[in-house]
Write a protein that holds these residues in place. Structure first.
Motif, mmCIF file in Angstrom:
data_model
loop_
_atom_site.group_PDB
_atom_site.id
_atom_site.type_symbol
_atom_site.label_atom_id
_atom_site.label_comp_id
_atom_site.label_asym_id
_atom_site.label_seq_id
_atom_site.Cartn_x
_atom_site.Cartn_y
_atom_site.Cartn_z
ATOM 1 N N GLN A 126 -0.334 62.406 31.979
ATOM 2 C CA GLN A 126 1.054 62.173 32.052
ATOM 3 C C GLN A 126 1.418 63.618 32.492
ATOM 4 O O GLN A 126 1.120 64.569 32.175
ATOM 5 C CB GLN A 126 1.578 61.838 30.578
ATOM 6 C CG GLN A 126 1.091 60.546 30.162
ATOM 7 C CD GLN A 126 1.696 59.367 30.867
ATOM 8 O OE1 GLN A 126 2.750 59.410 31.384
ATOM 9 N NE2 GLN A 126 1.001 58.084 30.761
ATOM 10 N N SER A 127 2.591 63.421 33.421
ATOM 11 C CA SER A 127 3.373 64.752 33.762
ATOM 12 C C SER A 127 4.137 65.070 32.829
ATOM 13 O O SER A 127 4.881 64.345 32.017
ATOM 14 C CB SER A 127 4.250 64.398 35.116
ATOM 15 O OG SER A 127 5.189 65.245 35.489
ATOM 16 N N ASP A 128 4.420 66.516 32.757
ATOM 17 C CA ASP A 128 5.604 67.056 31.759
ATOM 18 C C ASP A 128 6.998 66.825 32.555
ATOM 19 O O ASP A 128 6.911 66.422 33.795
ATOM 20 C CB ASP A 128 5.299 68.539 31.553
ATOM 21 C CG ASP A 128 4.076 68.911 30.717
ATOM 22 O OD1 ASP A 128 4.025 67.892 29.738
ATOM 23 O OD2 ASP A 128 3.505 69.587 30.735
ATOM 24 N N GLN A 132 9.692 71.504 33.254
ATOM 25 C CA GLN A 132 8.741 72.414 32.779
ATOM 26 C C GLN A 132 7.713 72.618 34.253
ATOM 27 O O GLN A 132 7.037 73.426 34.342
ATOM 28 C CB GLN A 132 7.750 71.751 31.860
ATOM 29 C CG GLN A 132 8.638 71.598 30.509
ATOM 30 C CD GLN A 132 7.823 70.890 29.326
ATOM 31 O OE1 GLN A 132 6.429 71.246 29.374
ATOM 32 N NE2 GLN A 132 8.456 70.355 28.436
ATOM 33 N N LYS A 163 2.220 70.420 36.933
ATOM 34 C CA LYS A 163 2.715 69.213 36.363
ATOM 35 C C LYS A 163 2.337 68.768 34.994
ATOM 36 O O LYS A 163 3.065 68.374 34.424
ATOM 37 C CB LYS A 163 2.282 67.968 37.403
ATOM 38 C CG LYS A 163 2.760 67.898 38.531
ATOM 39 C CD LYS A 163 4.136 67.660 38.712
ATOM 40 C CE LYS A 163 4.403 66.042 38.497
ATOM 41 N NZ LYS A 163 5.612 65.489 38.556
ATOM 42 N N THR A 164 0.938 69.336 34.499
ATOM 43 C CA THR A 164 0.652 68.772 33.314
ATOM 44 C C THR A 164 0.374 70.203 32.041
ATOM 45 O O THR A 164 0.446 69.917 31.289
ATOM 46 C CB THR A 164 -0.745 68.260 33.229
ATOM 47 O OG1 THR A 164 -1.742 69.342 33.768
ATOM 48 C CG2 THR A 164 -0.601 67.067 34.347
ATOM 49 N N LYS A 230 -3.904 72.515 26.922
ATOM 50 C CA LYS A 230 -2.470 72.965 27.560
ATOM 51 C C LYS A 230 -2.386 74.333 27.225
ATOM 52 O O LYS A 230 -2.495 74.780 26.075
ATOM 53 C CB LYS A 230 -1.572 72.071 26.859
ATOM 54 C CG LYS A 230 -0.274 71.913 27.732
ATOM 55 C CD LYS A 230 0.484 70.682 26.904
ATOM 56 C CE LYS A 230 1.632 70.492 27.847
ATOM 57 N NZ LYS A 230 1.263 69.362 28.963
#
Length: 259
Positions: A126-128, A132, A163-164, A230
């Motif tokens: 999933q993308s943030d 961000q 993106k992540t 992350k």
């Protein structure tokens, strides 16, 4: 967006989009983050050297490239970037280098992912939120993203991290790049295929090769594998500036020395 093509019109682009453009007759794609106002932040070894390996192979790739006036003439908007390397900001025209923009897709299903037989176009991850994504891209523009490596730390790895915020910490296989993973998967399927052909005939050979290719691609996807964590961009840059010029080594330091 669909299974057949991720092509998008430039007027549809939104700040924070992960875009890419095919190079060299679709042999590979160059990736970046669109930040708005017709500008893209991307990671490169130098204009026209996005797939550079640091070996003699580079000479073969570069000599086979068609002449590109954007590499010879300074762009009035983003300047001359023919010798630029690292994380740079380019106008959309220079980034595309005569190609079309394509949108990299996030949060796709495993079925959709495998239906896109060419790697480097989508991910299960999933993308943030866009704010961000833009923060990471702009921060890395100022501070860098370590050393470029075609298999471990390339332009697609950069865009996926923006993106992540995810990094791979084991150093096993390739980095986050689906493009690199697909090449490695194809090579693995070809190497193991002759024995399968002898034991199962052409049908079994094709089926086994396809199955191995799909399984390898899925296992390497950043949204599927478990060896990811992350990492705040500030922490990443802090470790890179301390001499760990490889995000994989940076992750090893964050995870008790695992590599």
């Amino acid at each position: 967006m669909g299974v057949l093509s991720n092509k998008i019109h430039w007027q549809q682009l939104q700040p924070g989009d992960h875009i890419y453009s095919w190079r060299q007759a679709y042999i590979y794609a160059h990736h970046g983050i669109y930040i708005g106002d017709g500008m893209v932040i991307h990671f490169t070894r130098g204009a026209g050297q996005e797939i550079g390996t640091g070996t003699v192979i580079d000479r073969l790739l570069l000599t086979s490239m068609p002449p590109n006036s954007s590499l010879r003439t300074a762009c009035p908007r983003c300047g001359g970037q023919s010798r630029s390397h690292g994380v740079i900001s380019s106008c959309l025209n220079c980034f595309l280098s005569g190609g079309d923009p394509y949108l990299f897709e996030y949060g796709v299903s495993p079925v959709f992912f495998l239906a896109k037989a060419r790697g480097g176009t989508c991910t299960l991850a999933q993308s943030d939120p866009p704010e961000q994504v833009l923060h990471r891209a702009l921060f890395l523009l100022e501070n860098g993203f370590g050393n470029y490596n075609i298999f471990k730390n390339n332009c697609e790895d950069f865009a996926i991290y923006c993106k992540t915020g995810l990094l791979v910490f084991t150093g096993i296989g390739v980095g986050r790049s689906g493009q690199a993973a697909s090449y490695m998967a194809a090579a693995g399927a070809l190497v193991s295929s002759p024995l399968r052909f002898l034991t199962a005939g052409f049908g079994g050979f094709a089926l086994a090769g396809c199955g191995m290719y799909c399984a390898s691609r899925l296992a390497s996807d950043i949204g599927y594998r478990q060896d990811v964590v992350k990492v705040p961009v500030e922490r990443l840059v802090m470790d890179l500036s301390s001499g760990l010029n490889d995000p994989v080594k940076t992750l090893a330091s964050l995870n008790g020395g695992r590599s």
